[in-house]
Scaffold this motif. Structure first.
Motif, PDB file in Angstrom:
ATOM      1  N   PRO A 202       0.780  -1.244  -0.024  1.00  0.00           N
ATOM      2  CA  PRO A 202       0.109   0.164   0.072  1.00  0.00           C
ATOM      3  C   PRO A 202       0.680   1.264  -0.161  1.00  0.00           C
ATOM      4  O   PRO A 202       0.482   2.300  -0.768  1.00  0.00           O
ATOM      5  N   ILE A 203       2.086   1.178   0.578  1.00  0.00           N
ATOM      6  CA  ILE A 203       2.873   2.538   0.525  1.00  0.00           C
ATOM      7  C   ILE A 203       3.445   2.796  -0.710  1.00  0.00           C
ATOM      8  O   ILE A 203       3.486   3.793  -1.084  1.00  0.00           O
ATOM      9  N   ALA A 204       3.792   1.637  -1.330  1.00  0.00           N
ATOM     10  CA  ALA A 204       4.260   1.894  -2.759  1.00  0.00           C
ATOM     11  C   ALA A 204       3.196   2.327  -3.757  1.00  0.00           C
ATOM     12  O   ALA A 204       3.534   3.063  -4.571  1.00  0.00           O
ATOM     13  N   VAL A 205       1.995   1.660  -3.779  1.00  0.00           N
ATOM     14  CA  VAL A 205       0.905   2.141  -4.368  1.00  0.00           C
ATOM     15  C   VAL A 205       0.432   3.758  -4.139  1.00  0.00           C
ATOM     16  O   VAL A 205       0.439   4.564  -4.978  1.00  0.00           O
ATOM     17  N   LYS A 206       0.486   4.139  -2.726  1.00  0.00           N
ATOM     18  CA  LYS A 206       0.394   5.499  -2.396  1.00  0.00           C
ATOM     19  C   LYS A 206       1.401   6.359  -3.219  1.00  0.00           C
ATOM     20  O   LYS A 206       1.362   7.629  -3.594  1.00  0.00           O
ATOM     21  N   LEU A 207       2.600   5.966  -3.138  1.00  0.00           N
ATOM     22  CA  LEU A 207       3.645   6.941  -3.568  1.00  0.00           C
ATOM     23  C   LEU A 207       3.619   6.808  -5.199  1.00  0.00           C
ATOM     24  O   LEU A 207       4.293   7.846  -5.711  1.00  0.00           O
ATOM     25  N   CYS A 208       3.300   5.792  -5.885  1.00  0.00           N
ATOM     26  CA  CYS A 208       3.270   6.046  -7.143  1.00  0.00           C
ATOM     27  C   CYS A 208       2.228   7.046  -7.592  1.00  0.00           C
ATOM     28  O   CYS A 208       2.132   7.806  -8.380  1.00  0.00           O
ATOM     29  N   LYS A 209       0.974   6.765  -6.622  1.00  0.00           N
ATOM     30  CA  LYS A 209      -0.054   7.937  -7.289  1.00  0.00           C
ATOM     31  C   LYS A 209       0.320   9.373  -7.151  1.00  0.00           C
ATOM     32  O   LYS A 209       0.313  10.280  -7.673  1.00  0.00           O
TER      33      LYS A 209
END
Length: 258
Positions: A202-209
């Protein structure tokens, strides 16, 4: 909050605009309720992905409420636009990915609502448009800005200047939506996509956004440096260690935040 239904299940939240008698049109009350829901989702670390849709079969959101807007003064019009823009920016800036499941009319404010989401999936019966010029106004919830960024300036100007309505197939052709499915497969498709996203860190997805949204507003040299900063932050997380270790050990990953 009778006008909005919020459901949560397995790291997934679904927001349903529930004004079927008004084709889910957005008025001031609905916008404030939507903002309240978004504040709840911001704080809920157990929600990884959000789906937004409209109640009934006819409309996602048919637009802003013309009955409410008809007698607006200049001052009231400015406040209404500022309210919608503030809330749609909250959707855009929500750290969790937001998927629009568009089941019918997405016109005016409804199209702008969809544009503020990260990914758009449309029913084959969905209709899109920015018909404001036919009402003597312009889009007020970001339509003149996001539409051009998503479909290109030429296609956006054609839709904005003519006020014409397009079907799901044309919306897909110009890049307004990511996918078109049959009506009975819409929510299933949206949930399958959402669950696929939720399986990742979830942290990686958040940072991608964050990297995409902020980077689109920068020149490319600044943007790639920002990406490098985002990339480096990942190496401070347990998710990075788990993801790479699981890959090397050829086992199922078990991200710590889950």
């Amino acid at each position: 909050m009778n006008d909005i239904i919020l459901q949560k299940e397995n790291h997934l939240a679904t927001i349903t605009i529930n004004r079927t008698k008004a084709l889910n049109a957005l008025n001031t009350q609905v916008l404030f309720q939507l903002e309240e829901v978004l504040q709840d989702l911001k704080k809920d670390d157990n929600v990884f992905v959000v789906i937004v849709t409209g109640a009934g079969e006819k409309a996602f959101v048919a637009g802003a409420d013309i009955t409410e807007m008809k007698e607006f003064s200049v001052f009231e019009g400015r406040n209404f636009s500022a309210l919608g823009n503030r809330i749609f920016r909250e959707i855009e800036n929500l750290e969790k990915p937001v998927i629009a499941a568009i089941n019918g009319f997405a016109l005016g404010g409804g199209c702008e609502f969809a544009l503020a989401c990260d990914i758009r999936i449309a029913s084959s019966k969905a209709k899109f448009g920015q018909p404001e010029v036919g009402l003597g106004i312009t889009p007020g919830f970001g339509g003149t800005q996001r539409l051009a960024r998503i479909v290109g300036i030429g296609a956006a100007k054609e839709l904005l200047y003519t006020g014409k309505m397009i079907d799901a197939a044309e919306a897909y052709r110009i890049g307004l939506v990511n996918k078109v499915v049959e009506p009975d497969k819409l929510m299933e498709t949206a949930k399958t996509l959402a669950n696929g996203i939720a399986e990742n860190a979830p942290i990686a997805v958040k940072l991608c956004k964050a990297a995409v949204n902020r980077g689109m507003q920068m020149d490319i040299d600044t943007a790639v440096m920002y990406e490098a900063d985002i990339f480096s932050q990942c190496f401070s997380t347990q998710d990075q260690k788990e993801g790479m270790t699981a890959f090397i050990e050829r086992r199922h990953k078990n991200f710590i935040n889950k």
